[in-house]
Design a protein around this motif. Structure first.
Motif, PDB file in Angstrom:
ATOM      1  N   ALA A  68      14.467 -95.035   2.023  1.00 12.99           N
ATOM      2  CA  ALA A  68      14.161 -96.386   1.428  1.00 12.99           C
ATOM      3  C   ALA A  68      13.767 -97.251   2.458  1.00 12.99           C
ATOM      4  O   ALA A  68      13.244 -98.560   1.979  1.00 12.99           O
ATOM      5  N   GLY A  69      13.773 -97.079   3.519  1.00 12.49           N
ATOM      6  CA  GLY A  69      13.431 -98.123   4.645  1.00 12.49           C
ATOM      7  C   GLY A  69      14.067 -99.038   4.976  1.00 12.49           C
ATOM      8  O   GLY A  69      14.046-100.046   5.833  1.00 12.49           O
ATOM      9  N   GLU A  70      15.445 -98.946   4.738  1.00 11.17           N
ATOM     10  CA  GLU A  70      16.791 -99.795   5.072  1.00 11.17           C
ATOM     11  C   GLU A  70      17.102 -99.819   6.459  1.00 11.17           C
ATOM     12  O   GLU A  70      17.687-100.631   6.952  1.00 11.17           O
ATOM     13  N   LEU A  71      16.498 -98.711   6.945  1.00  9.02           N
ATOM     14  CA  LEU A  71      17.121 -98.610   8.488  1.00  9.02           C
ATOM     15  C   LEU A  71      16.392 -97.413   8.992  1.00  9.02           C
ATOM     16  O   LEU A  71      15.554 -96.641   8.195  1.00  9.02           O
ATOM     17  N   THR A  72      16.272 -97.223  10.420  1.00 11.75           N
ATOM     18  CA  THR A  72      15.571 -96.458  11.080  1.00 11.75           C
ATOM     19  C   THR A  72      16.496 -95.211  11.648  1.00 11.75           C
ATOM     20  O   THR A  72      17.559 -95.584  12.117  1.00 11.75           O
ATOM     21  N   TRP A  73      16.346 -94.078  11.320  1.00  9.16           N
ATOM     22  CA  TRP A  73      17.049 -92.695  11.731  1.00  9.16           C
ATOM     23  C   TRP A  73      16.462 -91.932  12.665  1.00  9.16           C
ATOM     24  O   TRP A  73      15.332 -91.258  12.198  1.00  9.16           O
ATOM     25  N   GLU A  74      16.975 -91.933  13.579  1.00  8.22           N
ATOM     26  CA  GLU A  74      16.767 -90.922  14.691  1.00  8.22           C
ATOM     27  C   GLU A  74      17.621 -89.738  14.756  1.00  8.22           C
ATOM     28  O   GLU A  74      19.050 -89.853  14.930  1.00  8.22           O
ATOM     29  N   ARG A  75      17.178 -88.539  14.234  1.00  9.06           N
ATOM     30  CA  ARG A  75      18.020 -87.394  14.202  1.00  9.06           C
ATOM     31  C   ARG A  75      18.352 -86.581  15.261  1.00  9.06           C
ATOM     32  O   ARG A  75      17.665 -85.666  15.783  1.00  9.06           O
ATOM     33  N   ARG A  76      19.390 -87.322  16.084  1.00  4.45           N
ATOM     34  CA  ARG A  76      19.714 -86.636  17.262  1.00  4.45           C
ATOM     35  C   ARG A  76      21.098 -87.296  17.644  1.00  4.45           C
ATOM     36  O   ARG A  76      21.771 -87.813  16.964  1.00  4.45           O
ATOM     37  N   ARG A  77      21.768 -86.558  18.727  1.00  9.90           N
ATOM     38  CA  ARG A  77      22.926 -87.139  19.289  1.00  9.90           C
ATOM     39  C   ARG A  77      22.718 -88.360  20.007  1.00  9.90           C
ATOM     40  O   ARG A  77      21.712 -88.691  20.594  1.00  9.90           O
ATOM     41  N   TYR A  78      23.526 -89.136  20.322  1.00 12.09           N
ATOM     42  CA  TYR A  78      23.882 -90.232  21.313  1.00 12.09           C
ATOM     43  C   TYR A  78      22.920 -89.802  22.552  1.00 12.09           C
ATOM     44  O   TYR A  78      23.541 -88.864  23.053  1.00 12.09           O
ATOM     45  N   GLU A  79      22.467 -90.639  23.078  1.00 12.36           N
ATOM     46  CA  GLU A  79      21.970 -90.662  24.501  1.00 12.36           C
ATOM     47  C   GLU A  79      22.147 -91.867  25.246  1.00 12.36           C
ATOM     48  O   GLU A  79      22.128 -92.951  24.605  1.00 12.36           O
ATOM     49  N   SER A  80      22.479 -91.979  26.424  1.00 11.13           N
ATOM     50  CA  SER A  80      22.618 -93.131  27.301  1.00 11.13           C
ATOM     51  C   SER A  80      21.367 -94.123  27.278  1.00 11.13           C
ATOM     52  O   SER A  80      20.256 -93.421  27.369  1.00 11.13           O
ATOM     53  N   GLY A  81      21.412 -95.431  26.927  1.00  7.53           N
ATOM     54  CA  GLY A  81      20.425 -96.205  27.028  1.00  7.53           C
ATOM     55  C   GLY A  81      20.227 -96.510  25.227  1.00  7.53           C
ATOM     56  O   GLY A  81      19.363 -97.275  25.144  1.00  7.53           O
ATOM     57  N   ASP A  82      20.710 -95.896  24.405  1.00  7.89           N
ATOM     58  CA  ASP A  82      20.718 -96.151  22.854  1.00  7.89           C
ATOM     59  C   ASP A  82      21.217 -97.417  22.741  1.00  7.89           C
ATOM     60  O   ASP A  82      20.554 -98.055  21.716  1.00  7.89           O
ATOM     61  N   LEU A  83      22.180 -98.323  23.436  1.00  4.72           N
ATOM     62  CA  LEU A  83      22.706 -99.508  23.029  1.00  4.72           C
ATOM     63  C   LEU A  83      21.786-100.913  23.637  1.00  4.72           C
ATOM     64  O   LEU A  83      21.971-101.829  23.695  1.00  4.72           O
TER      65      LEU A  83
END
Length: 412
Positions: free
Chosen positions: A60-75
């Motif tokens: 619905a476009g309420e959020l952006t979803w990246e289908r992967r595991r956490y990576e350093s720098g994501d924050l």
């Protein structure tokens, strides 16, 4: 980093347009994301998978979803982070990144290692209630949730009232009180009642609620308003306008729903003509709630695919009648008649004359949803006698159709 032995400092985050990172798309994220969406946050979800509800938010476009595991720098550039993955090592690494970049961070797996905690939160008419435990060694989420629920419920039902420190503007609320049981009024309706200065009530409104009002509230029985040269409805309209122009908070408490044979639109139009603001609060109509309370579904798979609600206050042979009884007799679904007890004999005759079977099952439910509720079963052919024999009196809802026989047999 060890947590200091001090209570958490409560604060409200204004996240509109600000970057929030959520790691993990499971049940924790599913519970927390709606509030972040409502806060207007710019949400990045990082997770290889997600629950169907979370996926629907992304679609619905309420959020952006990246289908992967956490990576350093994501924050990077985040204002707030929610860490809720099933990978403990990734959670620890992300938590360390948040600490390094001074990003407030909630951890679902280790609250003591987090820099922020999510309170038990509830909302009621512009007020947000957030409860946090001040005891670092006794953070029982069930207790904080119970306290939240008690406060929110008190605000909603009016048992916990705080004065509004603002100038009131004239206004009226048309409140549908439901079918009679005071517990079946809406939350908003009950809250407006608790804040009212004047309540103008119908006889079919939930009368028990009037006893709960504070002593200063003026309760006016609409049936006893002096009519003089006015028609009853005109007198009620004038009373609403008069009290509203005095700057009072006025509630017009009506039975059922204001717009289902409740003349609510007439009152709203009169108020609009007088320049009075009006809020309409829908109510549960007796046309569906009373049959339900008596064990009768108005629709049922394989039995009835439609139901029709009709006012029976005008007999079929009355020239004022607007009902097409001939067409109603041909319908295969459920017919629900309101305000028709004293006309049901003539109504039954008309339906039978136009082709409805005389043995069509029928039920009369008197005083539905209240302690005085009773049900009388009959058929179209016997209903006139049943009303006389059992002394059925208004208010009563009449249900005609095969759905009357669907539920368990009524008890005497």
């Amino acid at each position: 980093m060890a947590m200091a032995e001090n209570p958490a400092y409560p604060v409200g985050l204004r996240l509109t347009g600000r970057r929030v990172v959520v790691l993990g798309g499971g049940q924790v994220a599913q519970r927390r994301l709606p509030a972040l969406v409502n806060a207007g946050a710019d949400i990045l979800l990082v997770s290889p998978s997600a629950t169907p509800s979370v996926e629907a938010m992304a679609d619905a476009g309420e959020l952006t979803w990246e289908r992967r595991r956490y990576e350093s720098g994501d924050l990077h550039d985040a204002w707030y982070a929610l860490i809720a993955t099933s990978d403990a090592a990734a959670n620890t690494q992300a938590s360390a990144e948040a600490e390094a970049h001074r990003v407030w961070c909630v951890r679902s797996d280790d609250a003591e290692a987090a820099t922020a905690w999510t309170p038990a939160t509830g909302r009621s008419e512009g007020v947000t209630v957030a409860v946090l435990s001040s005891d670092l060694h006794d953070r029982d989420p069930r207790r904080t949730a119970a306290i939240r629920d008690a406060v929110v419920e008190g605000l909603r039902d009016g048992s916990l009232v705080a004065p509004h420190l603002r100038v009131r503007t004239p206004g009226v609320a048309l409140v549908g009180g439901g079918p009679g049981d005071p517990d079946l009024i809406t939350v908003r309706g009950r809250r407006l009642l608790a804040a009212a200065d004047v309540v103008i009530a119908d006889r079919l409104g939930p009368r028990d609620l009037l006893d709960e009002l504070p002593p200063h509230v003026e309760v006016i029985d609409a049936a006893k308003i002096p009519y003089g040269r006015f028609m009853a409805q005109e007198a009620i309209n004038n009373a609403l306008i008069e009290h509203a122009k005095q700057g009072k908070a006025v509630v017009r408490l009506k039975g059922g729903d204001p717009y289902v044979y409740g003349r609510g639109m007439e009152e709203l139009q009169a108020l609009a003509d007088a320049g009075i603001t009006c809020t309409v609060v829908p109510g549960i109509s007796s046309s569906i709630s009373v049959p339900s309370a008596a064990g009768i579904p108005v629709t049922h798979r394989g039995v009835a695919h439609e139901f029709t609600v009709v006012s029976g206050h005008v007999a079929p042979d009355d020239e004022r009648s607007l009902v097409d009884w001939r067409s109603l007799a041909k319908l295969r679904g459920t017919l629900v008649i309101l305000m028709g007890v004293d006309k049901i004999g003539k109504i039954a005759e008309a339906l039978i004359a136009h082709g409805k079977a005389a043995d069509t099952p029928l039920a009369l439910i008197q005083e539905g949803t209240t302690a005085a509720q009773r049900r009388v079963d009959a058929t179209l052919g016997t209903v006139a006698d049943a009303v006389r024999t059992h002394e059925v009196k208004p208010p009563a809802v009449i249900v005609i159709g095969e759905v009357v026989k669907v539920g368990p047999a009524p008890t005497a």
